[in-house]
Design an enzyme around this catalytic site. Structure first.
Site, PDB file in Angstrom:
ATOM      1  N   PRO A  97      -7.087   0.923  -2.857  1.00  0.00           N
ATOM      2  CA  PRO A  97      -6.517   0.393  -4.581  1.00  0.00           C
ATOM      3  C   PRO A  97      -6.950   1.939  -4.943  1.00  0.00           C
ATOM      4  CG  PRO A  97      -8.628  -1.077  -3.903  1.00  0.00           C
ATOM      5  CD  PRO A  97      -7.868  -0.487  -2.712  1.00  0.00           C
ATOM      6  N   ASP A 177      23.816   4.440  -1.468  1.00  0.00           N
ATOM      7  CA  ASP A 177      24.321   5.734  -1.233  1.00  0.00           C
ATOM      8  C   ASP A 177      24.284   6.063  -3.044  1.00  0.00           C
ATOM      9  OD1 ASP A 177      26.083   7.832  -1.503  1.00  0.00           O
ATOM     10  OD2 ASP A 177      27.568   6.465  -0.671  1.00  0.00           O
TER      11      ASP A 177
HETATM   12  C1  9D3 Z   1     -14.285  -6.528  -4.726  1.00  0.00           C
HETATM   13  C2  9D3 Z   1     -13.718  -5.202  -3.624  1.00  0.00           C
HETATM   14  N1  9D3 Z   1     -13.136  -4.463  -5.446  1.00  0.00           N
HETATM   15  C3  9D3 Z   1     -13.984  -4.161  -6.160  1.00  0.00           C
HETATM   16  C4  9D3 Z   1     -13.349  -4.402  -7.152  1.00  0.00           C
HETATM   17  C5  9D3 Z   1     -12.812  -3.428  -4.624  1.00  0.00           C
HETATM   18  C6  9D3 Z   1     -11.410  -3.626  -3.752  1.00  0.00           C
HETATM   19  C7  9D3 Z   1     -12.179  -3.363  -1.732  1.00  0.00           C
HETATM   20  C8  9D3 Z   1     -10.985  -3.800  -0.833  1.00  0.00           C
HETATM   21  C9  9D3 Z   1     -10.431  -4.207  -3.995  1.00  0.00           C
HETATM   22  C10 9D3 Z   1      -9.851  -3.940  -2.649  1.00  0.00           C
HETATM   23  C11 9D3 Z   1      -9.972  -3.949  -1.500  1.00  0.00           C
HETATM   24  C12 9D3 Z   1      -8.918  -4.635  -0.649  1.00  0.00           C
HETATM   25  N2  9D3 Z   1      -7.482  -3.378  -0.777  1.00  0.00           N
HETATM   26  C13 9D3 Z   1      -6.955  -2.880  -0.214  1.00  0.00           C
HETATM   27  O1  9D3 Z   1      -7.307  -2.431   1.054  1.00  0.00           O
HETATM   28  C14 9D3 Z   1      -5.904  -2.113  -0.913  1.00  0.00           C
HETATM   29  C15 9D3 Z   1      -4.818  -2.534  -2.190  1.00  0.00           C
HETATM   30  C16 9D3 Z   1      -4.799  -3.361  -2.834  1.00  0.00           C
HETATM   31  O2  9D3 Z   1      -6.259  -4.072  -2.994  1.00  0.00           O
HETATM   32  N3  9D3 Z   1      -3.983  -3.127  -3.964  1.00  0.00           N
HETATM   33  C17 9D3 Z   1      -3.481  -2.528  -4.275  1.00  0.00           C
HETATM   34  N4  9D3 Z   1      -3.092  -1.771  -3.473  1.00  0.00           N
HETATM   35  C18 9D3 Z   1      -3.719  -1.857  -2.192  1.00  0.00           C
HETATM   36  S1  9D3 Z   1      -3.801  -1.275  -0.609  1.00  0.00           S
HETATM   37  C19 9D3 Z   1      -4.877  -1.076  -0.059  1.00  0.00           C
END
Ligand code: 9D3
Length: 259
Positions: A97, A177
């Site tokens: 993210p 295209d």
């Molecule tokens: C609950 C943990 N989060 C704190 C707010 C951090 C977090 C860790 C791991 C949030 C999401 C993730 C897993 N997400 C991805 O690996 C991920 C992702 C996404 O969550 N949103 C948009 N694109 C992507 S690309 C990989």
């Protein structure tokens, strides 16, 4: 083109390998997808891939070493297969993210390469030392929270594979295209098929007219109308890219005045 996925859930790759446009292209050997499980690169009895975060806090963190060993095994395999060469190695891309948001222009860029090593995170995150040492680029799908990187990686691969030469049939390719004025980053016009009347709703009469020029003009007008209403940012982008004709601008003006 070859993609290598580092994932705790290798079975998720079936979605792309076995279905639809990407599945057919995979079957025809136009691209390949290899999954690598970090658990296979552990040395303890429990095959441990995660541990508690230093400094405390909720959840677990993916350990650096199994991921590093997986990247090294993949690099060796890609060299051995002749996909990469010592001075042309595939980028290591972390789905995260925190990455740059994926766009169509990015997909087009990737379609000109030989693929990538995609790292999918699970749990709270990945040991930063692995990221600092191995990751070339981080890619996000946008501002929403997924449970892990796998679905993001599959979305990214799908967006690239469908751009490879020979993957789409003629009709689909023509649509891509860049000289086709129907595609300047605007939303598509509505589609209809039989029957001509469905639950009292008729098909727009222009589409039944058989008059090709009128149909084309109608579709363009619908496209402009819909995009102006739902995604005015895309109209602005198309304008900036020089993708709107004087006739298009006249159509948008008429829409403005009608409001
Ligand atoms: C609950 C943990 N989060 C704190 C707010 C951090 C977090 C860790 C791991 C949030 C999401 C993730 C897993 N997400 C991805 O690996 C991920 C992702 C996404 O969550 N949103 C948009 N694109 C992507 S690309 C990989």
């Amino acid at each position: 083109m070859r993609f290598d996925l580092i994932t705790l859930f290798p079975d998720m790759c079936a979605a792309l390998r076995e279905h639809g446009v990407s599945g057919r292209a995979h079957q025809r050997g136009l691209w390949t997808l290899h999954a690598w499980n970090p658990r296979d690169f552990t040395h303890d009895a429990h095959r441990t891939v995660d541990d508690r975060p230093f400094g405390g806090g909720p959840g677990m963190v993916m350990m650096a070493e199994p991921l590093a060993l997986a990247v090294q095994a993949i690099r060796a395999d890609r060299l051995q297969a002749g996909v990469d060469s010592p001075d042309q190695v595939a980028p290591v891309v972390l789905l995260s993210p925190a990455g740059q948001v994926h766009h169509q222009a990015q997909a087009r860029g990737w379609a000109g390469g030989t693929g990538a090593i995609l790292v999918c995170g699970r749990y709270e995150g990945i040991d930063q030392r692995f990221i600092d040492h191995y990751v070339d680029q981080q890619v996000s799908l946008g501002d929403f929270v997924l449970s892990g990187g796998e679905l993001a990686a599959l979305v990214l691969i799908d967006s690239v594979v469908r751009l490879l030469p020979g993957v789409l049939h003629d009709a689909e390719s023509a649509e891509q295209d860049s000289f086709n004025p129907a595609l300047t980053g605007l939303l598509d016009s509505p589609h209809y098929t039989r029957p001509e009347v469905w639950r009292d709703q008729v098909v727009p009469e222009t589409l039944l007219s058989g008059h090709h020029a009128r149909i084309q003009a109608w579709r363009r007008q619908q496209s402009l109308h819909l995009t102006q209403a739902e995604r005015p940012d895309l109209v602005e982008q198309a304008r900036a890219a020089g993708g709107l004709s004087r006739q298009d601008e006249a159509c948008l003006d008429a829409l403005d005045k009608a409001r």
